[in-house]
Scaffold this motif. Structure first.
Motif, PDB file in Angstrom:
ATOM      1  N   ILE A 198       0.836  -1.191   0.000  1.00 56.01           N
ATOM      2  CA  ILE A 198       0.000   0.000   0.000  1.00 56.01           C
ATOM      3  C   ILE A 198       0.877   1.250   0.000  1.00 56.01           C
ATOM      4  CG2 ILE A 198      -1.666   1.350   1.336  1.00 56.01           C
ATOM      5  CD1 ILE A 198      -2.788  -1.272   2.399  1.00 56.01           C
ATOM      6  N   GLU A 199       0.581   2.141  -0.899  1.00 52.17           N
ATOM      7  CA  GLU A 199       1.260   3.434  -0.908  1.00 52.17           C
ATOM      8  C   GLU A 199       0.277   4.462  -0.359  1.00 52.17           C
ATOM      9  OE1 GLU A 199       2.886   4.406  -4.671  1.00 52.17           O
ATOM     10  OE2 GLU A 199       4.094   2.583  -4.840  1.00 52.17           O
ATOM     11  N   LEU A 200       0.381   4.727   0.917  1.00 56.25           N
ATOM     12  CA  LEU A 200      -0.564   5.630   1.570  1.00 56.25           C
ATOM     13  C   LEU A 200       0.177   6.415   2.642  1.00 56.25           C
ATOM     14  CD1 LEU A 200      -4.185   4.854   2.565  1.00 56.25           C
ATOM     15  CD2 LEU A 200      -2.663   5.764   4.308  1.00 56.25           C
ATOM     16  N   ASP A 201      -0.063   7.698   2.651  1.00 52.53           N
ATOM     17  CA  ASP A 201       0.627   8.573   3.588  1.00 52.53           C
ATOM     18  C   ASP A 201      -0.102   8.586   4.934  1.00 52.53           C
ATOM     19  OD1 ASP A 201       2.485  10.506   4.486  1.00 52.53           O
ATOM     20  OD2 ASP A 201       1.020  12.090   4.097  1.00 52.53           O
ATOM     21  N   VAL A 202       0.653   8.390   6.012  1.00 49.66           N
ATOM     22  CA  VAL A 202       0.104   8.505   7.367  1.00 49.66           C
ATOM     23  C   VAL A 202       0.664   9.798   7.969  1.00 49.66           C
ATOM     24  CG1 VAL A 202      -0.109   7.455   9.640  1.00 49.66           C
ATOM     25  CG2 VAL A 202       0.011   6.002   7.598  1.00 49.66           C
ATOM     26  N   PRO A 203      -0.114  10.882   7.940  1.00 47.71           N
ATOM     27  CA  PRO A 203       0.396  12.162   8.437  1.00 47.71           C
ATOM     28  C   PRO A 203       0.797  12.076   9.914  1.00 47.71           C
ATOM     29  CG  PRO A 203      -1.655  12.455   7.232  1.00 47.71           C
ATOM     30  CD  PRO A 203      -1.491  10.987   7.449  1.00 47.71           C
ATOM     31  N   PRO A 204       1.934  12.647  10.280  1.00 46.50           N
ATOM     32  CA  PRO A 204       2.357  12.645  11.687  1.00 46.50           C
ATOM     33  C   PRO A 204       1.316  13.256  12.623  1.00 46.50           C
ATOM     34  CG  PRO A 204       4.152  13.381  10.273  1.00 46.50           C
ATOM     35  CD  PRO A 204       2.932  13.296   9.416  1.00 46.50           C
ATOM     36  N   THR A 205       0.549  14.240  12.113  1.00 42.97           N
ATOM     37  CA  THR A 205      -0.471  14.871  12.966  1.00 42.97           C
ATOM     38  C   THR A 205      -1.553  13.873  13.364  1.00 42.97           C
ATOM     39  OG1 THR A 205      -1.605  15.601  10.946  1.00 42.97           O
ATOM     40  CG2 THR A 205      -0.136  17.181  12.031  1.00 42.97           C
ATOM     41  N   LEU A 206      -1.912  12.957  12.453  1.00 43.56           N
ATOM     42  CA  LEU A 206      -2.931  11.957  12.773  1.00 43.56           C
ATOM     43  C   LEU A 206      -2.381  10.892  13.720  1.00 43.56           C
ATOM     44  CD1 LEU A 206      -4.899  11.427   9.449  1.00 43.56           C
ATOM     45  CD2 LEU A 206      -5.403  12.909  11.370  1.00 43.56           C
ATOM     46  N   LEU A 207      -1.107  10.590  13.584  1.00 46.08           N
ATOM     47  CA  LEU A 207      -0.485   9.666  14.533  1.00 46.08           C
ATOM     48  C   LEU A 207      -0.500  10.276  15.932  1.00 46.08           C
ATOM     49  CD1 LEU A 207       0.949   6.969  14.949  1.00 46.08           C
ATOM     50  CD2 LEU A 207       3.111   8.104  14.392  1.00 46.08           C
ATOM     51  N   ASP A 208      -0.254  11.575  16.012  1.00 44.21           N
ATOM     52  CA  ASP A 208      -0.313  12.279  17.303  1.00 44.21           C
ATOM     53  C   ASP A 208      -1.730  12.252  17.882  1.00 44.21           C
ATOM     54  OD1 ASP A 208       2.364  12.884  17.170  1.00 44.21           O
ATOM     55  OD2 ASP A 208       2.071  14.898  16.354  1.00 44.21           O
ATOM     56  N   VAL A 209      -2.733  12.413  17.021  1.00 43.81           N
ATOM     57  CA  VAL A 209      -4.127  12.367  17.472  1.00 43.81           C
ATOM     58  C   VAL A 209      -4.442  10.992  18.056  1.00 43.81           C
ATOM     59  CG1 VAL A 209      -6.524  12.332  16.664  1.00 43.81           C
ATOM     60  CG2 VAL A 209      -4.986  14.173  15.937  1.00 43.81           C
ATOM     61  N   LEU A 210      -3.990   9.939  17.380  1.00 37.13           N
ATOM     62  CA  LEU A 210      -4.238   8.576  17.864  1.00 37.13           C
ATOM     63  C   LEU A 210      -3.560   8.343  19.212  1.00 37.13           C
ATOM     64  CD1 LEU A 210      -5.356   5.706  17.309  1.00 37.13           C
ATOM     65  CD2 LEU A 210      -3.174   5.200  16.185  1.00 37.13           C
ATOM     66  N   LEU A 211      -2.297   8.732  19.325  1.00 37.95           N
ATOM     67  CA  LEU A 211      -1.553   8.552  20.576  1.00 37.95           C
ATOM     68  C   LEU A 211      -2.201   9.325  21.713  1.00 37.95           C
ATOM     69  CD1 LEU A 211       2.060   8.885  19.122  1.00 37.95           C
ATOM     70  CD2 LEU A 211       1.084   6.805  20.087  1.00 37.95           C
ATOM     71  N   GLN A 212      -2.607  10.567  21.438  1.00 36.19           N
ATOM     72  CA  GLN A 212      -3.215  11.392  22.473  1.00 36.19           C
ATOM     73  C   GLN A 212      -4.577  10.842  22.891  1.00 36.19           C
ATOM     74  OE1 GLN A 212      -1.734  14.159  24.081  1.00 36.19           O
ATOM     75  NE2 GLN A 212      -3.443  13.632  25.429  1.00 36.19           N
ATOM     76  N   SER A 213      -5.319  10.317  21.927  1.00 34.16           N
ATOM     77  CA  SER A 213      -6.628   9.759  22.245  1.00 34.16           C
ATOM     78  C   SER A 213      -6.496   8.579  23.210  1.00 34.16           C
ATOM     79  CB  SER A 213      -7.334   9.302  20.966  1.00 34.16           C
ATOM     80  OG  SER A 213      -7.594  10.398  20.121  1.00 34.16           O
ATOM     81  N   PHE A 214      -5.561   7.694  22.933  1.00 31.22           N
ATOM     82  CA  PHE A 214      -5.367   6.544  23.820  1.00 31.22           C
ATOM     83  C   PHE A 214      -4.858   6.990  25.187  1.00 31.22           C
ATOM     84  CE2 PHE A 214      -6.355   3.792  20.437  1.00 31.22           C
ATOM     85  CZ  PHE A 214      -6.416   2.494  20.917  1.00 31.22           C
ATOM     86  N   ALA A 215      -3.983   7.994  25.198  1.00 29.56           N
ATOM     87  CA  ALA A 215      -3.497   8.511  26.486  1.00 29.56           C
ATOM     88  C   ALA A 215      -4.651   9.094  27.301  1.00 29.56           C
ATOM     89  CB  ALA A 215      -2.419   9.571  26.246  1.00 29.56           C
ATOM     90  N   ASP A 216      -5.550   9.828  26.628  1.00 25.52           N
ATOM     91  CA  ASP A 216      -6.716  10.401  27.305  1.00 25.52           C
ATOM     92  C   ASP A 216      -7.625   9.306  27.865  1.00 25.52           C
ATOM     93  OD1 ASP A 216      -5.874  12.955  26.639  1.00 25.52           O
ATOM     94  OD2 ASP A 216      -7.102  13.050  24.823  1.00 25.52           O
ATOM     95  N   LEU A 217      -7.890   8.292  27.052  1.00 25.21           N
ATOM     96  CA  LEU A 217      -8.793   7.221  27.472  1.00 25.21           C
ATOM     97  C   LEU A 217      -8.195   6.386  28.600  1.00 25.21           C
ATOM     98  CD1 LEU A 217     -10.074   6.166  23.936  1.00 25.21           C
ATOM     99  CD2 LEU A 217     -11.451   7.205  25.751  1.00 25.21           C
ATOM    100  N   ARG A 218      -6.877   6.207  28.584  1.00 25.11           N
ATOM    101  CA  ARG A 218      -6.226   5.490  29.686  1.00 25.11           C
ATOM    102  C   ARG A 218      -6.329   6.288  30.982  1.00 25.11           C
ATOM    103  NH1 ARG A 218      -0.936   4.330  26.073  1.00 25.11           N
ATOM    104  NH2 ARG A 218      -1.681   2.485  24.936  1.00 25.11           N
ATOM    105  N   ALA A 219      -6.124   7.592  30.884  1.00 29.23           N
ATOM    106  CA  ALA A 219      -6.233   8.443  32.074  1.00 29.23           C
ATOM    107  C   ALA A 219      -7.658   8.411  32.617  1.00 29.23           C
ATOM    108  CB  ALA A 219      -5.829   9.876  31.724  1.00 29.23           C
TER     109      ALA A 219
END
Length: 370
Positions: A251-272
């Motif tokens: 697959i040739e698909l771009d994963v923007p760093p900003t969306l990776l940050d959103v995913l990481l932050q979402s999981f951090a929020d839900l864990r908290a």
């Protein structure tokens, strides 16, 4: 390897293992294929200070001391028990250790309520027994017995999921290092060759399912693998697995760093939020592990590739997050809805970026599932 859905580590990284073996001049315990230092290097990756002519990729992301303690345990005559929450990389570490030490990570027993003593010792080929009687030729060795006979590493996944009878059968194997075959008159003992050991895994959330006896605990060295909470380390793990996914599916698909940050932050929020919850009903059923985070991103990437605009969007990411984490209705949906309105909405107004679109995607997904 192209005709395998998932190649084991010793095949996937065969070139690296061959090269490491060719330059390895360190002392090797038993019949190990690599020295302890090279095993560690294979798992954690090379650094400039190692002075190698080629780079070795990092395959497991975690504290170096966990890997070193695991290697030292396997160089002794004790079993290794990797214990931790689901999705902390226990099975992957066990596979990498076995691949580096004996080039065979497939001698695996999966612990379930249906696992029997035969699964860790031996069974019989009924047709051969009827035709020729019981013999070594008509015996079907378990993966653990095969590991004993070859001086390799046997793996036992989800040890605490198996019953106490099965666990007790491991005690004699780990202490005596042989299996008796009373059905045979001669050649009725299988002795373990030097190098044999067992790597078992257990989920800490399974405590109380089938607790290990004190006798079995004494025969294992415990290595507790914690949940990754460092954002940088977790980002490296997610990025590593995502790159593997893209290569595997071509697959040739771009994963923007900003969306990776959103995913990481979402999981951090839900864990908290889960940590602050007063009851189990206020927590998501999901363990919110790094592995589940990778699953959310994988789902979003594949959906974008097959049904989207071949570009990952915040809306698709939010839809995948809700679809993956909402396992109970209405409890999990209510928790996710509260998170979207109480955390994501204010953040979107304050920070902007991908958060407003992430909010809309999450709302739509919850409405669809409600």
């Amino acid at each position: 390897m192209s005709d395998m859905l998932r190649a084991p580590a010793e095949i996937k990284y065969a070139e690296e293992l061959d090269w490491l073996e060719s330059v390895d001049d360190g002392p090797k315990p038993f019949a190990w294929r690599l020295s302890p230092k090279m095993v560690r290097l294979f798992i954690l990756g090379s650094e400039r200070a190692d002075g190698l002519d080629r780079e070795i990729s990092q395959k497991w992301f975690g504290d170096r001391s966990f890997v070193e303690r695991s290697i030292v345990t396997l160089a002794s005559d004790r079993g290794l028990l990797l214990i931790g929450d689901p999705g902390t990389g226990k099975s992957w570490l066990a596979e990498l250790l076995a691949a580096a030490i004996c080039r065979n990570s497939t001698l695996v027993v999966q612990g379930t309520a249906g696992t029997t003593e035969d699964h860790i010792k031996y069974s019989w080929n009924v047709s051969m027994v009827i035709a020729k009687g019981q013999s070594r030729e008509s015996m079907i060795p378990s993966p653990i017995m095969t590991a004993m006979e070859t001086g390799a590493i046997g793996r036992f996944e989800e040890l605490t999921r198996s019953t106490s009878d099965v666990q007790d059968a491991l005690i004699s194997i780990l202490s005596e290092k042989y299996i008796s075959v009373p059905e045979l008159d001669s050649d009725n003992i299988v002795f373990a060759k030097p190098g044999f050991s067992i790597i078992a895994t257990a989920n800490s959330r399974d405590r109380g399912v089938n607790d290990l006896s004190s006798a079995l605990k004494r025969r294992f060295n415990f290595v507790r693998i914690p949940v990754v909470t460092n954002k940088k380390s977790e980002a490296e793990i997610v990025r590593f697995r995502t790159e593997e996914l893209l290569r595997r599916h071509q697959i040739e698909l771009d994963v923007p760093p900003t969306l990776l940050d959103v995913l990481l932050q979402s999981f951090a929020d839900l864990r908290a939020s889960a940590a602050a919850a007063g009851s189990e009903d206020e927590k998501l059923e999901s363990a919110l592990s790094t592995a589940e985070q990778i699953g959310v991103l994988e789902d979003a990437i594949l959906h974008s590739n097959f049904f989207g605009e071949r570009a990952l969007t915040a809306r698709t990411l939010a839809s995948s997050l809700v679809g993956s984490l909402a396992r109970r209705a209405p409890e999990d949906l209510a928790i996710l809805n509260k998170y979207l309105h109480g955390v994501v909405e204010p953040r979107g107004k304050e920070e902007g970026g991908a958060w407003p679109e992430f909010l809309e995607g999450g709302r739509d997904a919850i409405a669809t599932l409600s």
